[in-house]
Design an enzyme around this catalytic site. Structure first.
Site, PDB file in Angstrom:
ATOM      1  N   HIS A  13       0.887  -1.163   0.000  1.00  0.00           N
ATOM      2  CA  HIS A  13       0.000   0.000   0.000  1.00  0.00           C
ATOM      3  C   HIS A  13       0.931   1.221   0.000  1.00  0.00           C
ATOM      4  CE1 HIS A  13      -2.717   3.015   1.724  1.00  0.00           C
ATOM      5  NE2 HIS A  13      -3.723   2.219   1.407  1.00  0.00           N
ATOM      6  N   ASP A  16       3.201  -3.981   8.608  1.00  0.00           N
ATOM      7  CA  ASP A  16       1.952  -3.263   8.363  1.00  0.00           C
ATOM      8  C   ASP A  16       0.814  -4.268   8.601  1.00  0.00           C
ATOM      9  OD1 ASP A  16      -0.299  -2.072   7.386  1.00  0.00           O
ATOM     10  OD2 ASP A  16       0.546  -1.529   5.440  1.00  0.00           O
ATOM     11  N   GLN A  42      -4.380  -4.793   7.502  1.00  0.00           N
ATOM     12  CA  GLN A  42      -5.412  -5.690   6.999  1.00  0.00           C
ATOM     13  C   GLN A  42      -5.576  -6.929   7.868  1.00  0.00           C
ATOM     14  OE1 GLN A  42      -7.633  -5.099   4.765  1.00  0.00           O
ATOM     15  NE2 GLN A  42      -6.791  -3.206   3.940  1.00  0.00           N
ATOM     16  N   LYS A  50     -10.353   0.162  10.303  1.00  0.00           N
ATOM     17  CA  LYS A  50     -10.436  -1.087   9.534  1.00  0.00           C
ATOM     18  C   LYS A  50     -10.820  -2.268  10.432  1.00  0.00           C
ATOM     19  CE  LYS A  50      -7.188   0.247   6.020  1.00  0.00           C
ATOM     20  NZ  LYS A  50      -7.890   0.584   4.787  1.00  0.00           N
ATOM     21  N   CYS A  65      -4.622   2.143  -3.752  1.00  0.00           N
ATOM     22  CA  CYS A  65      -3.363   2.687  -3.205  1.00  0.00           C
ATOM     23  C   CYS A  65      -2.222   1.688  -3.360  1.00  0.00           C
ATOM     24  CB  CYS A  65      -3.513   3.111  -1.746  1.00  0.00           C
ATOM     25  SG  CYS A  65      -4.763   4.356  -1.482  1.00  0.00           S
TER      26      CYS A  65
HETATM   27  N1  PMP Z   1      -1.628  -0.443   4.784  1.00  0.00           N
HETATM   28  C1  PMP Z   1      -2.568  -1.214   4.241  1.00  0.00           C
HETATM   29  C2  PMP Z   1      -2.224  -2.629   3.870  1.00  0.00           C
HETATM   30  C3  PMP Z   1      -3.847  -0.717   4.009  1.00  0.00           C
HETATM   31  O1  PMP Z   1      -4.790  -1.497   3.468  1.00  0.00           O
HETATM   32  C4  PMP Z   1      -4.128   0.629   4.373  1.00  0.00           C
HETATM   33  C5  PMP Z   1      -5.502   1.235   4.146  1.00  0.00           C
HETATM   34  N2  PMP Z   1      -6.090   0.888   2.928  1.00  0.00           N
HETATM   35  C6  PMP Z   1      -3.118   1.386   4.949  1.00  0.00           C
HETATM   36  C7  PMP Z   1      -1.878   0.822   5.143  1.00  0.00           C
HETATM   37  C8  PMP Z   1      -3.352   2.802   5.370  1.00  0.00           C
HETATM   38  O2  PMP Z   1      -4.262   2.854   6.406  1.00  0.00           O
HETATM   39  P1  PMP Z   1      -4.933   4.243   6.846  1.00  0.00           P
HETATM   40  O3  PMP Z   1      -5.471   4.843   5.588  1.00  0.00           O
HETATM   41  O4  PMP Z   1      -6.004   3.825   7.782  1.00  0.00           O
HETATM   42  O5  PMP Z   1      -3.883   5.070   7.468  1.00  0.00           O
END
Ligand code: PMP
Length: 435
Positions: A147, A224, A227, A250, A390
């Site tokens: 991401h 990270d 998910q 999430k 993203c």
């Molecule tokens: N890492 C991953 C794997 C994600 O799926 C996301 C959100 N789509 C993020 C980071 C970023 O999270 P946030 O937008 O809540 O800061």
């Protein structure tokens, strides 16, 4: 389809009753254009159970006050609730309260880490921080499946320090290339940052192997867990990572709150990123000294009601039991992938078998743009995500610019997965590209 049919009809005893849980989520009762809402976009943001909404409203209506300040009764109550929330959320990921700093989310957490390492490189943080400093030629390693939140902060840090950013490639089947990883990670690697689960591929990465690789190289390992946190039993200390981040919104919790987990020695050595009130011991007009973690990383007024809402979310998940969540979502995962991969013209991104996965599939429909697929499904009340999610480098790697992503949650039923599969199976005929 024989074996998959058997799976669909016999749920294991640990599986939860998703249909009953739905009553806990007020938003799920609504219709979209006359069809019941089928929410398959939990990987973007999760829906919130009433327990979370009530916890936030309850705090704001009964105990709202600035924490860690003031001698009055409300301030004391608010502080207690806030620190209880920290203990609950830390416990949910297997950590001690002092190992969890609040952040605004995973993006904020990853930027905090990258900026802290940049500050260590600039000589801030004293002797303890020097072990974290980067020198020109040092390497930062990520994966091709990141991401953007776990990519751009490292690009920026590399640009600021002269470090080199490298990546572990993804194979055609979506798994990380283990042989390449063993050569990309070397004694030059200072940081190895990777997703527990990619938000596009849904594959659970081999954390233990990657941590072992990073450790052997003497690198700082960063996970990270954005998910994975809502879907898997998570024990961050047992996984052995140095640092990890996740996002509240999430995992059935509120927006604007997340967690930074760290091993005590690592957090101790990290200089702060944001500075200001609430993170200091002594301040003069010329300099300041800082509190130990986690407060060192919590400058300014904190998202208190959101922390309390997130604690309610993890208590809700714990009430169901993360093993039951995992068992239920594993059934959904198989049903979703079996159904989608059998549709002519549908290509799943990263369709490896024999790997642990979440109930999350991104796919491409031959000659139909992802946005058209999204609109077609929306007309049936089915909410999916379309675009690059993203993760532009990963889409480029698969030769596309956008995909459709369906992602489930605790409240998703097998009937909803069937509705998705049925909808997708009609897309190409609708757009006249099935001939
Ligand atoms: N890492 C991953 C794997 C994600 O799926 C996301 C959100 N789509 C993020 C980071 C970023 O999270 P946030 O937008 O809540 O800061």
């Amino acid at each position: 389809m024989g074996s998959s049919t058997a799976l669909h009809t016999s749920a294991p005893p640990t599986a939860l009753d998703a249909a009953a849980l739905r009553a806990d989520f007020p938003i799920l009762g609504q219709q979209v254009d006359g069809s019941p809402l089928i929410y398959l976009d939990s990987a973007a943001t999760s829906q919130k159970p009433r327990a979370v909404i009530d916890a936030e409203v309850g705090f704001l209506t009964r105990a709202n006050s600035a924490v860690h300040r003031g001698a009055h009764t409300l301030a004391g109550e608010a502080t207690e609730l806030f620190e209880d929330a920290r203990a609950a959320v830390a416990g949910f990921v297997g950590a001690a309260p002092e190992q969890l700093a609040w952040t605004a989310g995973a993006t904020a957490g990853l930027n905090l880490i990258a900026y802290s390492l940049g500050n260590a490189t600039a000589g801030r943080g004293g002797v303890a921080s020097q072990a974290l400093a980067l020198r020109p030629g040092d390497e930062i390693v990520v994966t091709e499946s990141e991401h953007h939140a776990n990519l751009i902060p490292w690009q920026e840090l590399a640009a600021r320090t002269g470090a080199v950013l490298r990546h572990i490639p993804v194979r055609d089947d979506g798994t990380l290339d283990a042989e390449a990883a063993a050569s990309v990670v070397s004694s030059r690697t200072r940081v190895l940052s990777f997703p527990h689960v990619s938000n596009v591929l849904g594959i659970v990465n081999p954390v233990a192997e990657l941590v072992a690789l990073g450790r052997a190289a003497g690198a700082l390992t960063v996970l990270d867990a954005c998910q994975s946190a809502p879907h898997l039993p998570l024990d961050l200390p047992a996984l052995g990572v140095d640092l990890a981040v996740f996002s509240g919104h999430k995992m059935l919790g509120p927006y604007g709150i997340g967690g930074l987990y760290g091993r005590a020695e690592v957090l101790d050595a990290m200089p702060p990123f944001l500075t200001g009130g609430s993170m200091i011991t002594t301040v003069t007009l010329d300099e300041a000294s800082y509190l130990p973690p986690p407060q060192r990383f919590e400058a300014g007024t904190q998202p208190v009601s959101q922390a309390i809402g997130l604690a309610a979310a993890v208590r809700y998940l714990d009430g169901i039991g993360m093993d039951a969540v995992r068992a239920h979502e594993t059934l959904l995962e198989r049903r979703m992938r079996d159904g989608l991969r059998a549709i002519p013209g549908v290509r799943l991104l990263g369709d490896a078998d024999g790997v642990a996965r979440l109930a999350l599939s991104a796919f491409d429909v031959d000659r139909v743009h992802a946005h058209d697929v999204g609109q077609f499904l929306d007309a049936r009340g089915i909410a999916v995500r379309v675009g690059h999610h993203c993760a532009q480098p990963l889409h480029r790697r698969f030769g596309i610019t956008a995909s459709v992503r369906a992602s489930a949650s605790v409240f998703t039923t097998e009937a909803e997965i069937d509705a998705l599969v049925e909808g997708v199976s009609e897309v190409r005929a609708f757009f006249g590209v099935d001939r």
